[in-house]
Design a protein around this motif. Structure first.
Motif, short mmCIF file in Angstrom:
data_model
loop_
_atom_site.label_atom_id
_atom_site.label_comp_id
_atom_site.label_asym_id
_atom_site.label_seq_id
_atom_site.Cartn_x
_atom_site.Cartn_y
_atom_site.Cartn_z
N TYR A 99 30.95 38.87 48.86
CA TYR A 99 32.32 39.32 49.03
C TYR A 99 32.73 40.23 47.87
O TYR A 99 33.32 41.29 48.07
CB TYR A 99 33.25 38.11 49.10
N LEU A 100 32.40 39.79 46.64
CA LEU A 100 32.75 40.59 45.47
C LEU A 100 32.10 41.97 45.53
O LEU A 100 32.73 42.98 45.25
CB LEU A 100 32.28 39.89 44.19
N GLU A 101 30.81 41.98 45.92
CA GLU A 101 30.08 43.25 45.98
C GLU A 101 30.70 44.17 47.00
O GLU A 101 30.95 45.34 46.75
CB GLU A 101 28.64 42.97 46.42
N LYS A 102 30.93 43.58 48.19
CA LYS A 102 31.34 44.43 49.31
C LYS A 102 32.67 45.11 49.02
O LYS A 102 32.85 46.28 49.32
CB LYS A 102 31.45 43.54 50.56
N HIS A 103 33.60 44.37 48.46
CA HIS A 103 34.92 44.96 48.24
C HIS A 103 35.10 45.52 46.84
O HIS A 103 36.18 45.95 46.49
CB HIS A 103 36.01 43.91 48.50
N ARG A 104 34.03 45.47 46.05
CA ARG A 104 34.07 46.03 44.69
C ARG A 104 35.22 45.45 43.89
O ARG A 104 35.96 46.15 43.24
CB ARG A 104 34.23 47.55 44.74
N ILE A 105 35.35 44.11 43.99
CA ILE A 105 36.48 43.46 43.35
C ILE A 105 36.40 43.61 41.83
O ILE A 105 37.40 43.87 41.17
CB ILE A 105 36.52 41.96 43.71
N MET A 106 35.19 43.43 41.28
CA MET A 106 35.10 43.45 39.81
C MET A 106 35.50 44.80 39.25
O MET A 106 36.19 44.87 38.23
CB MET A 106 33.67 43.10 39.34
N GLU A 107 35.10 45.89 39.94
CA GLU A 107 35.48 47.21 39.43
C GLU A 107 37.00 47.37 39.49
O GLU A 107 37.61 47.90 38.57
CB GLU A 107 34.83 48.32 40.26
N LEU A 108 37.58 46.89 40.61
CA LEU A 108 39.03 47.01 40.73
C LEU A 108 39.74 46.24 39.63
O LEU A 108 40.67 46.74 38.99
CB LEU A 108 39.47 46.47 42.10
N LEU A 109 39.27 45.00 39.38
CA LEU A 109 39.92 44.20 38.34
C LEU A 109 39.73 44.83 36.96
O LEU A 109 40.65 44.81 36.14
CB LEU A 109 39.38 42.78 38.35
N THR A 110 38.53 45.39 36.72
CA THR A 110 38.32 46.06 35.43
C THR A 110 39.31 47.20 35.27
O THR A 110 39.92 47.38 34.21
CB THR A 110 36.89 46.63 35.35
N LEU A 155 42.23 47.55 36.74
CA LEU A 155 43.59 47.06 36.55
C LEU A 155 43.81 46.58 35.12
O LEU A 155 44.83 46.87 34.50
CB LEU A 155 43.87 45.91 37.53
N ALA A 156 42.82 45.82 34.60
CA ALA A 156 42.97 45.30 33.25
C ALA A 156 43.01 46.44 32.24
O ALA A 156 43.82 46.43 31.31
CB ALA A 156 41.84 44.33 32.94
N SER A 157 42.13 47.47 32.44
CA SER A 157 42.14 48.59 31.50
C SER A 157 43.48 49.30 31.53
O SER A 157 44.02 49.66 30.49
CB SER A 157 41.05 49.61 31.83
N ALA A 158 44.00 49.51 32.76
CA ALA A 158 45.29 50.20 32.85
C ALA A 158 46.37 49.42 32.13
O ALA A 158 47.17 49.98 31.39
CB ALA A 158 45.66 50.40 34.32
N LEU A 159 46.38 48.11 32.32
CA LEU A 159 47.38 47.27 31.66
C LEU A 159 47.30 47.40 30.15
O LEU A 159 48.31 47.57 29.48
CB LEU A 159 47.15 45.80 32.01
N LEU A 160 46.08 47.31 29.61
CA LEU A 160 45.93 47.32 28.16
C LEU A 160 46.19 48.70 27.59
O LEU A 160 46.60 48.84 26.45
CB LEU A 160 44.54 46.85 27.75
N PHE A 161 45.93 49.74 28.39
CA PHE A 161 46.12 51.08 27.87
C PHE A 161 47.58 51.48 27.89
O PHE A 161 48.11 52.02 26.93
CB PHE A 161 45.29 52.06 28.70
N PHE A 162 48.25 51.22 29.04
CA PHE A 162 49.63 51.66 29.14
C PHE A 162 50.62 50.63 28.63
O PHE A 162 51.75 50.95 28.33
CB PHE A 162 49.95 52.02 30.60
N ARG A 163 50.22 49.37 28.58
CA ARG A 163 51.03 48.28 28.03
C ARG A 163 52.47 48.30 28.55
O ARG A 163 53.42 48.45 27.79
CB ARG A 163 51.05 48.34 26.50
N TYR A 219 54.00 46.35 37.24
CA TYR A 219 53.13 47.51 37.08
C TYR A 219 51.89 47.39 37.95
O TYR A 219 51.49 48.33 38.64
CB TYR A 219 52.75 47.63 35.60
N LEU A 220 51.28 46.18 37.93
CA LEU A 220 50.08 45.98 38.75
C LEU A 220 50.42 46.14 40.23
O LEU A 220 49.66 46.75 40.99
CB LEU A 220 49.51 44.57 38.52
N ILE A 221 51.57 45.60 40.63
CA ILE A 221 51.96 45.73 42.03
C ILE A 221 52.11 47.20 42.39
O ILE A 221 51.68 47.63 43.48
CB ILE A 221 53.28 44.97 42.31
N SER A 222 52.69 47.99 41.48
CA SER A 222 52.89 49.41 41.81
C SER A 222 51.55 50.13 41.95
O SER A 222 51.36 50.94 42.86
CB SER A 222 53.77 50.10 40.76
#
Lengths: 132, 479
Positions: free
Chosen positions: A14-25, A27-35, A42-45
Motif C-alpha cells: 500500500y505504501l509503495e503503490k500510493h507513494r505515501i512515504m514520499e508524500l509524508l517526507t 509534507l514534513a519538509s514543507a512544515l519545517l521549512f516554512f514553519r 497548512y497541511l490541509i491547504s
C-alpha cells in the motif's frame, strides 16, 4: 505468524503503490521549512491543492523548482567543470528523496551534466506526483 | 570535498519548531491511520484526518477484578475528560443496532456473549461520531486474551491501560456491600460510598450475584484471564491498587491518563537549571554533561574564560569584575550567544546554569531565540545551603577542595591548614540567596512549564529526577 506477515506485506505494498512515504517526507519538509503558525491548517491547504491539481490536471508546484535544482548542481560542481560525478549524482538524488539507497542507476561513465541532472530530478518528481 | 557529504548545518529554528508543534507525532499518527485503514484515496482521507484533530483524545481501557471500582472510576474519568464510556451492559443496551439485538437474545439465554459479537459491537460503537471526536473509555473490555487480540486486529488500540488490583478477601467483602441506583446506574456502597440524599438511599437495590460464592467464582475467572491480557499492552499498563479510598484511585488514574508516552521524535535537550546558590546546579550540570554529552554552559565560567582569553568581550567585562559589580545583561548575552551558536551546542544540546537570574534576562534570552525546552528549579531550604557552603574548605598547598561534612580532608595536618573562601561566609550566602528569591517568582512565571524539584537530597537522587524530567514528555494538562 502467517497472517501477520501477509498483512505486513499488504501494508508495504500500500505504501509503495500510493507513494505515501514520499508524500509524508514532502509534507514534513514543507512544515519545517516554512514553519507556519498553524501546522494543521497548512497541511490541509497543501493536500487540498494537491487534490485539485490531480483532478484538474494542473501542474503541481514542486518543492524545488528549476532555479533551486540549478543552484544545487552548482554547489555540487564546485570546480565548475560542467558535470558532476556519478556518486555525487546518486547522493544528491538520495538527499532529495527521489531514489532509494539500493536502487541501481546506470553509470555511463561520462559524468552528469546540469541538463541531465535537471531532467532526471523533474522526471522522478513527476513520477511521484502522478501516483497521488 | 563532496558538498553532499559534508555535515549539514540545519538552522536551529527547524528542530525548535518541530518540537514545539509535535511534528513527528503528527506525522506518525497520520501514517498509523493510513496503514490501518488503507483508504483507496489517501489524500482526501488525510485531509479528513487532519481536520478531525483527534490525536490526543482519551483512549483508555480499565481492567480489574469484580468490585474493584472499575465502573466508578470509569464513570468519573468519563465525566472529567468529557469522554464516552463503553461497557458490556451499555453495548448490549444500544438501540438501532441489529448486532445489539442479537447480543441481547444471546445474553438472555447464556448470560455471556461470544467474543466475536462483543468485539464487533465495540467496533461499531467506536466508529460513531462522538467516540471519534471525544475518545472512549472501555470498562472491563477485553475480558479475555482472544478479545484483546481481535480488537487489536481491527486497529483499535488504547493509549492507556489501567489495571486495578486488590487482595481477594478485600474484594469479596466489598462486594457484599454493593448497591445500585436503578435510575442513574451509579454504584454505591453501604460502608465506603453511601449517598447522602435519603431519596437515593431509599431506592437503592441489591444487585444480583454478589454472594461470596458468586464473587469468588468471578474472581477466579478474572485471575485466569488477566494474566494473558496484560502482555498485549506492554508499555502502556499502569497497575493501581484499589485497596484505598476511591478518590485516591481516581487521582492516580487521572494523572496517569494525562501523561503522554515518549515517542521516537528527535529531541535535543536544551536544559536550564535554576536555583539559589548552593542548590547543586553545577554538580547536576556536570553529571548531565557526562552522561548525555550535553555541553555544560556555566555563565560565570564563560565570563571568566572570556576575560582570561583577553578577547574583546573579556576586556569589556574586566572593569565590572574588578569593581565587583554585576556585568550588564547585553554583554553577558553576547558572550553567551557566541557559545550557544557553536556547532557542538547545536548538535548535542546544552545545559545552562547561572543565567538568567531575573525576568529581564529571561526575556532577553528568549527574544534572541534561545529557548530552553526543559527548565528545572531546585529548591533547597536555607539551612541546608548554609551547611553545604559554609563547610567548604580549600587546601592552599595542593589546591584541593574538600567539605568538612561530605568530603572531609584525609589527615588532621591537612585539616589544620585549610582555608575558607570569603565568598562562603554566612552573610555573603544570605545576600545571594535573597537576591535569587526576589527574582525567582517572576522567573517561574516566565517559564510556565518548569519542573520544581526538591534539591535537598543526595546528588544522585536529584539527578534521577532531572533525568526523568528530561526524557519524559511534558504532561499535557486537560483544560
Amino acid at each position: 505468524m502467517e497472517a501477520n506477515s501477509s498483512r505486513e506485506l499488504e501494508a508495504r505494498n500500500y505504501l509503495e503503490k500510493h507513494r505515501i512515504m514520499e508524500l509524508l517526507t514532502y509534507l514534513a519538509s514543507a512544515l519545517l521549512f516554512f514553519r507556519p503558525e498553524k501546522p494543521r491548517e497548512y497541511l490541509i491547504s497543501i493536500l487540498e491543492r494537491l487534490r485539485i491539481a490531480k483532478v484538474s490536471g494542473v501542474a503541481f508546484p514542486f518543492f524545488m523548482d528549476n532555479s533551486n535544482i540549478a543552484a544545487m548542481f552548482q554547489m555540487l560542481d564546485s570546480s565548475n567543470k560542467g558535470s558532476i560525478s556519478f556518486i555525487q549524482y546518486k547522493e544528491a538524488l538520495k538527499t532529495l528523496g527521489l531514489c532509494t539507497a539500493d536502487e541501481v542507476l546506470k553509470d555511463d561513465g561520462l559524468g552528469i551534466t546540469c541538463e541531465k541532472f535537471m531532467r532526471e530530478v523533474n522526471k522522478r518528481t513527476q513520477e511521484i506526483w502522478s501516483a497521488f | 570535498m563532496d558538498a553532499t557529504s559534508a555535515p549539514h548545518r540545519i538552522p536551529p529554528e527547524m528542530p525548535q519548531y518541530g518540537e514545539a508543534n509535535h511534528v513527528f507525532e503528527l506525522m506518525q499518527n497520520m501514517l498509523e491511520q493510513l496503514l490501518i485503514q488503507q483508504p483507496k484515496d489517501p489524500v482526501p482521507f488525510m485531509i479528513e484526518h487532519l481536520q478531525r484533530d483527534n490525536d490526543y483524545v482519551p483512549k483508555i481501557v480499565i481492567l480489574g477484578p469484580p468490585s474493584s471500582g472499575k465502573t466508578t472510576i470509569a464513570m468519573w474519568l468519563g465525566k472529567h475528560l468529557n469522554s464516552n464510556l463503553l461497557s458490556v451492559e451499555s453495548l448490549i443496551a444500544k438501540e438501532y443496532s441489529s448486532l445489539a439485538a442479537d447480543a441481547r437474545t444471546h445474553y438472555q439465554k447464556f448470560q455471556t456473549l461470544p467474543d466475536m459479537l462483543l468485539v464487533r459491537l465495540v467496533q461499531e460503537r467506536l466508529r460513531e461520531e462522538d467516540c471519534v471526536r471525544r475518545g472512549w473509555i472501555l470498562d472491563g473490555i477485553p475480558e479475555t486474551r482472544e478479545q484483546a487480540l481481535m480488537i487489536q486486529t481491527l486497529g483499535v488500540f488504547p493509549r492507556h491501560v489501567i489495571v486495578l488490583s486488590a487482595p481477594d478477601t478485600v474484594l469479596i467483602e466489598r462486594n457484599l456491600g454493593k448497591r445500585i441506583d436503578p435510575q442513574t446506574g451509579e454504584i454505591y456502597h453501604t460502608t465506603f460510598d453511601w449517598p447522602p440524599e435519603s431519596e437515593i438511599q431509599n431506592r437503592l437495590i441489591v444487585p444480583a450475584g454478589i454472594s461470596e460464592g458468586e464473587t469468588a467464582r468471578r474472581l477466579l475467572e478474572y485471575h485466569r484471564n488477566i494474566v494473558r491480557i496484560l502482555p498485549s499492552y506492554p508499555k502502556i499498563v499502569k497497575v493501581i491498587t484499589a485497596d484505598q479510598p476511591c478518590v485516591d484511585v481516581f487521582c492516580q488514574a487521572l494523572t496517569y491518563v494525562q501523561t503522554i508516552h515518549r515517542s521516537n521524535a528527535p529531541f535535543t535537550p536544551r536544559v536550564l537549571l535554576c536555583g539559589p546558590v548552593g542548590s547543586g546546579k553545577s554538580l547536576q550540570a556536570a553529571l548531565l554533561a557526562q552522561k548525555y554529552g550535553l555541553v555544560n554552559v556555566c555563565c560565570g565560567q564563560l565570563l571568566k574564560e572570556a576575560m582570561a582569553d583577553k578577547s574583546k568581550y573579556g576586556e569589556m567585562i574586566r572593569p565590572f569584575f574588578e569593581k565587583e559589580t554585576a556585568v550588564p545583561d547585553y554583554i553577558i548575552m553576547k558572550v553567551l550567544r557566541q557559545r550557544l551558536d557553536q556547532q557542538d551546542c547545536l548538535e548535542r544540546g546544552w545545559v545552562l546554569h547561572g543565567f538568567p537570574r531575573d525576568r529581564d534576562q529571561a526575556c532577553l534570552m528568549d527574544s534572541m531565540g534561545y529557548k530552553p525546552n526543559r527548565v528545572f528549579f531546585l529548591n533547597v531550604p536555607f539551612d541546608s545551603i548554609i551547611e553545604r557552603l559554609t563547610l567548604r574548605r580549600t587546601d592552599p598547598v595542593t589546591g584541593e577542595r574538600s567539605h568538612l561534612m561530605y568530603k572531609p580532608p584525609p589527615t588532621m595536618e591537612i585539616q589544620a591548614r585549610l582555608l575558607q573562601s570569603p565568598k562562603d561566609s554566612e552573610e555573603q550566602i544570605k545576600l545571594r540567596m535573597e537576591l535569587f528569591y526576589r527574582n525567582s517568582a517572576e522567573l517561574q512565571e516566565f517559564y510556565g512549564q518548569a519542573i520544581t524539584l526538591n534539591g535537598d537530597q543526595d546528588p544522585y537522587t536529584v539527578f534521577e529526577y532531572i533525568e526523568s524530567g528530561i526524557t519524559n514528555p511534558l504532561p499535557k494538562k486537560v483544560p
